[in-house]
Design a protein around this motif. Structure first.
Motif, PDB file in Angstrom:
ATOM      1  N   LEU A  25       4.961   0.435  -6.089  1.00 31.84           N
ATOM      2  CA  LEU A  25       6.186   0.477  -5.286  1.00 31.84           C
ATOM      3  C   LEU A  25       6.369   1.853  -4.649  1.00 31.84           C
ATOM      4  N   LEU A  26       6.091   2.895  -5.407  1.00 32.38           N
ATOM      5  CA  LEU A  26       6.200   4.255  -4.891  1.00 32.38           C
ATOM      6  C   LEU A  26       5.224   4.479  -3.743  1.00 32.38           C
ATOM      7  N   VAL A  27       4.011   3.948  -3.892  1.00 31.85           N
ATOM      8  CA  VAL A  27       3.020   4.090  -2.823  1.00 31.85           C
ATOM      9  C   VAL A  27       3.503   3.405  -1.547  1.00 31.85           C
ATOM     10  N   LEU A  28       4.051   2.192  -1.685  1.00 34.52           N
ATOM     11  CA  LEU A  28       4.550   1.473  -0.512  1.00 34.52           C
ATOM     12  C   LEU A  28       5.716   2.227   0.133  1.00 34.52           C
ATOM     13  N   ALA A  29       6.629   2.757  -0.704  1.00 31.05           N
ATOM     14  CA  ALA A  29       7.772   3.489  -0.163  1.00 31.05           C
ATOM     15  C   ALA A  29       7.337   4.772   0.535  1.00 31.05           C
ATOM     16  N   THR A  30       6.280   5.393   0.041  1.00 34.32           N
ATOM     17  CA  THR A  30       5.827   6.665   0.607  1.00 34.32           C
ATOM     18  C   THR A  30       4.988   6.476   1.858  1.00 34.32           C
ATOM     19  N   LEU A  36      -2.782   0.626   1.683  1.00 31.87           N
ATOM     20  CA  LEU A  36      -2.766   1.696   0.679  1.00 31.87           C
ATOM     21  C   LEU A  36      -2.090   1.235  -0.610  1.00 31.87           C
ATOM     22  N   THR A  37      -1.127   0.327  -0.517  1.00 29.61           N
ATOM     23  CA  THR A  37      -0.499  -0.212  -1.728  1.00 29.61           C
ATOM     24  C   THR A  37      -1.512  -0.999  -2.547  1.00 29.61           C
ATOM     25  N   GLY A  38      -2.314  -1.822  -1.877  1.00 27.46           N
ATOM     26  CA  GLY A  38      -3.360  -2.551  -2.580  1.00 27.46           C
ATOM     27  C   GLY A  38      -4.407  -1.630  -3.158  1.00 27.46           C
ATOM     28  N   LEU A  39      -4.773  -0.596  -2.397  1.00 28.53           N
ATOM     29  CA  LEU A  39      -5.755   0.363  -2.888  1.00 28.53           C
ATOM     30  C   LEU A  39      -5.224   1.116  -4.100  1.00 28.53           C
ATOM     31  N   ALA A  40      -3.936   1.459  -4.085  1.00 33.37           N
ATOM     32  CA  ALA A  40      -3.332   2.140  -5.232  1.00 33.37           C
ATOM     33  C   ALA A  40      -3.360   1.253  -6.464  1.00 33.37           C
ATOM     34  N   PHE A  41      -3.116  -0.056  -6.276  1.00 34.71           N
ATOM     35  CA  PHE A  41      -3.194  -0.992  -7.397  1.00 34.71           C
ATOM     36  C   PHE A  41      -4.605  -0.988  -7.984  1.00 34.71           C
ATOM     37  N   ALA A  42      -5.614  -0.986  -7.109  1.00 34.08           N
ATOM     38  CA  ALA A  42      -6.998  -0.924  -7.586  1.00 34.08           C
ATOM     39  C   ALA A  42      -7.277   0.391  -8.301  1.00 34.08           C
ATOM     40  N   LEU A  43      -6.771   1.491  -7.733  1.00 31.54           N
ATOM     41  CA  LEU A  43      -6.998   2.796  -8.349  1.00 31.54           C
ATOM     42  C   LEU A  43      -6.306   2.928  -9.700  1.00 31.54           C
ATOM     43  N   PRO A  93      -0.143  12.811   5.391  1.00 33.72           N
ATOM     44  CA  PRO A  93      -1.385  12.756   4.610  1.00 33.72           C
ATOM     45  C   PRO A  93      -1.267  13.365   3.218  1.00 33.72           C
ATOM     46  N   THR A  94      -0.534  14.473   3.095  1.00 33.96           N
ATOM     47  CA  THR A  94      -0.414  15.111   1.787  1.00 33.96           C
ATOM     48  C   THR A  94       0.291  14.204   0.791  1.00 33.96           C
ATOM     49  N   ALA A  95       1.379  13.572   1.220  1.00 30.58           N
ATOM     50  CA  ALA A  95       2.102  12.650   0.343  1.00 30.58           C
ATOM     51  C   ALA A  95       1.228  11.469  -0.044  1.00 30.58           C
ATOM     52  N   THR A  96       0.432  10.989   0.895  1.00 32.11           N
ATOM     53  CA  THR A  96      -0.473   9.872   0.604  1.00 32.11           C
ATOM     54  C   THR A  96      -1.482  10.258  -0.465  1.00 32.11           C
ATOM     55  N   VAL A  97      -2.061  11.447  -0.329  1.00 36.34           N
ATOM     56  CA  VAL A  97      -3.027  11.914  -1.325  1.00 36.34           C
ATOM     57  C   VAL A  97      -2.366  12.048  -2.688  1.00 36.34           C
ATOM     58  N   VAL A  98      -1.138  12.576  -2.723  1.00 35.50           N
ATOM     59  CA  VAL A  98      -0.427  12.764  -3.996  1.00 35.50           C
ATOM     60  C   VAL A  98      -0.218  11.434  -4.712  1.00 35.50           C
ATOM     61  N   VAL A  99       0.299  10.434  -3.997  1.00 38.21           N
ATOM     62  CA  VAL A  99       0.611   9.163  -4.672  1.00 38.21           C
ATOM     63  C   VAL A  99      -0.656   8.420  -5.062  1.00 38.21           C
ATOM     64  N   ALA A 232       0.102  -7.926  -4.435  1.00 36.83           N
ATOM     65  CA  ALA A 232       0.706  -8.243  -3.140  1.00 36.83           C
ATOM     66  C   ALA A 232       2.229  -8.293  -3.188  1.00 36.83           C
ATOM     67  N   ALA A 233       2.816  -8.389  -4.369  1.00 37.36           N
ATOM     68  CA  ALA A 233       4.269  -8.575  -4.473  1.00 37.36           C
ATOM     69  C   ALA A 233       5.075  -7.495  -3.740  1.00 37.36           C
ATOM     70  N   PRO A 234       4.772  -6.190  -3.895  1.00 43.32           N
ATOM     71  CA  PRO A 234       5.569  -5.200  -3.147  1.00 43.32           C
ATOM     72  C   PRO A 234       5.511  -5.404  -1.643  1.00 43.32           C
ATOM     73  N   VAL A 235       4.335  -5.750  -1.140  1.00 42.28           N
ATOM     74  CA  VAL A 235       4.178  -5.948   0.304  1.00 42.28           C
ATOM     75  C   VAL A 235       4.952  -7.175   0.766  1.00 42.28           C
ATOM     76  N   ILE A 236       4.820  -8.282   0.040  1.00 43.30           N
ATOM     77  CA  ILE A 236       5.465  -9.529   0.447  1.00 43.30           C
ATOM     78  C   ILE A 236       6.982  -9.407   0.376  1.00 43.30           C
ATOM     79  N   VAL A 237       7.495  -8.855  -0.730  1.00 45.40           N
ATOM     80  CA  VAL A 237       8.946  -8.794  -0.917  1.00 45.40           C
ATOM     81  C   VAL A 237       9.584  -7.810   0.063  1.00 45.40           C
TER      82      VAL A 237
END
Length: 405
Positions: A25-30, A36-43, A93-99, A232-237
């Motif tokens: 959720l934080l990744v999607l909000a940022t 990137l939300t899906g990639l964060a879930f994988a990571l 980009p910096t915020a993306t790398v952080v999350v 997918a839930a954060p993206v869909i909702v």
């Protein structure tokens, strides 16, 4: 018992739930990016797979106290550093790398603390003797309550206090778990547990038990659909249905409640109808809800279908734990259990990568395709199990349950 086991378990379970559901959720909000939300879930899940066997070996070598404390403190430091970095870099980009780094590092550390907490709970059960089931019942209740409250708390904090508030609360739970963990004497082994040998033993044992092997295969395929829904839930909702991030947390809290109710019902149903009937019914519920969830066009329908999906998954978990407690030889139980958990986790990073690579408009079609694979896999599994000894001959027990593990 309360001070030594239940309180640190409560704090770690809360941190576990907030990490698992709050970081995507934080990744999607940022980033405002479905990919990137899906990639964060994988990571979040890929490092857990690599850390799983190592975490068990470290616990055996250094003891639950040291591993749980170090992992909890390290997780608190990581999320606090992220909380300090994000306000100044709310986008870009910096915020993306952080999350993204936050997702990967918390995934590893959470796996270490989880294995340590599970091992401490198992030790407490052995010490309780004939009252072991009382200990496991309380631990199960702690985990389920954390799953009920954690996602909703993370989402509400993210919506009303921002990333800093959510991450600060997560750090508090982590530090509480470290502080409450009691000191236990542990003699350090001369050598770590041979991880590869343990996995090989688990694989050979699983191959020798066809009923368990089929059930594990079917539930691993089921986890692909469940993992895809989670990723997918954060993206869909948020993006498709237009609801705030707090609504995502509410979905998983409702799903945890439905799963808890299903577990209670299935324990009684197994006594009356047997393992195969309850397992097949639960699988039918999972496949039906999985196929329907992609067609949901309102938030309420989406919430109900995911709750039904997780209720069916909870029923299959009861069947799995009952079967494996009956079939796996005691001297190979730990190795086989580790292997089955590892297999169950494999679909989750794959699900995250699928979401990351799928364009938003095609996401529901991909969910439907994975649900179809899930349906075929579970249908073949329970058709084969009907002809195999195991689900019909296993003595019914009442083990604690937990999601697909």
């Amino acid at each position: 018992m309360v001070r030594g086991i239940y309180l640190p378990r409560t704090a770690d379970a809360a941190a576990f739930a907030m990490t698992t559901y709050g970081i995507p959720l934080l990744v999607l909000a940022t980033t405002d990016s479905a990919a990137l939300t899906g990639l964060a879930f994988a990571l979040e899940w890929i490092p857990r797979l690599s850390a799983f066997a190592l975490a068990g070996a470290m616990v055996d070598r250094y003891g639950t106290t040291r591993v749980l404390r170090y992992a909890s403190v390290a997780r608190a430091l990581v999320v606090l550093l992220a909380a300090l970095a994000l306000p100044a870099q709310s986008a870009g980009p910096t915020a993306t790398v952080v999350v993204m780094l936050l997702a990967a590092s918390t995934g590893v550390l959470t796996e270490f603390s989880y294995i340590a907490a599970e091992t401490a709970g198992a030790a407490a059960s052995r010490e309780a003797g004939q009252r072991a089931h009382h200990v496991q019942t309380v631990l199960l209740g702690i985990d389920q309550v954390a799953t009920l409250a954690g996602p909703a708390l993370a989402a509400v904090l993210l919506q009303h206090t921002g990333a800093s508030g959510m991450l600060a609360t997560l750090a508090c739970f982590s530090l509480a778990g470290a502080a409450l963990t009691p000191r236990r004497s542990h003699q350090v082994a001369d050598e770590p547990l041979p991880v590869i040998k343990g996995l090989r033993t688990g694989w050979e044992t699983l191959r020798s038990l066809p009923a368990l092997a089929w059930l594990v295969t079917g539930m691993t395929l089921a986890n692909l659909g469940i993992g895809l829904v989670q990723a997918a839930a954060p993206v869909i909702v948020v993006q498709h249905l237009g609801h705030p991030s707090a609504s995502v947390g509410l979905i998983w809290s409702a799903a945890a409640l439905a799963s808890l109710l299903a577990i209670a019902v299935c324990r009684t149903a197994i006594d009356r109808y047997g393992l195969w009937a309850v397992g097949a019914t639960s699988a039918a519920v999972v496949t039906g809800a999985g196929l329907a969830v992609a067609t949901a066009h309102s938030y309420t329908t989406y919430l109900i279908l995911i709750a039904v999906l997780m209720a069916g998954e909870g029923g299959m978990s009861v069947v799995l734990r009952t079967l494996r407690s009956h079939l796996i030889p005691p001297d190979a139980f730990g190795a086989t259990l580790s292997l089955t958990i590892l297999l169950f986790l494999l679909p989750f990073p794959l699900a995250g990568l699928i979401v990351a690579l799928t364009p938003g408009p095609a996401l529901n079609s991909v969910i439907t395709a994975c649900a179809a694979v899930q349906t075929v896999g579970l249908a073949l599994t329970f058709a084969r199990l009907r002809t195999l000894p195991g689900l019909h001959t296993a003595k019914v027990r009442q083990p604690g349950t937990q999601q697909c593990s």
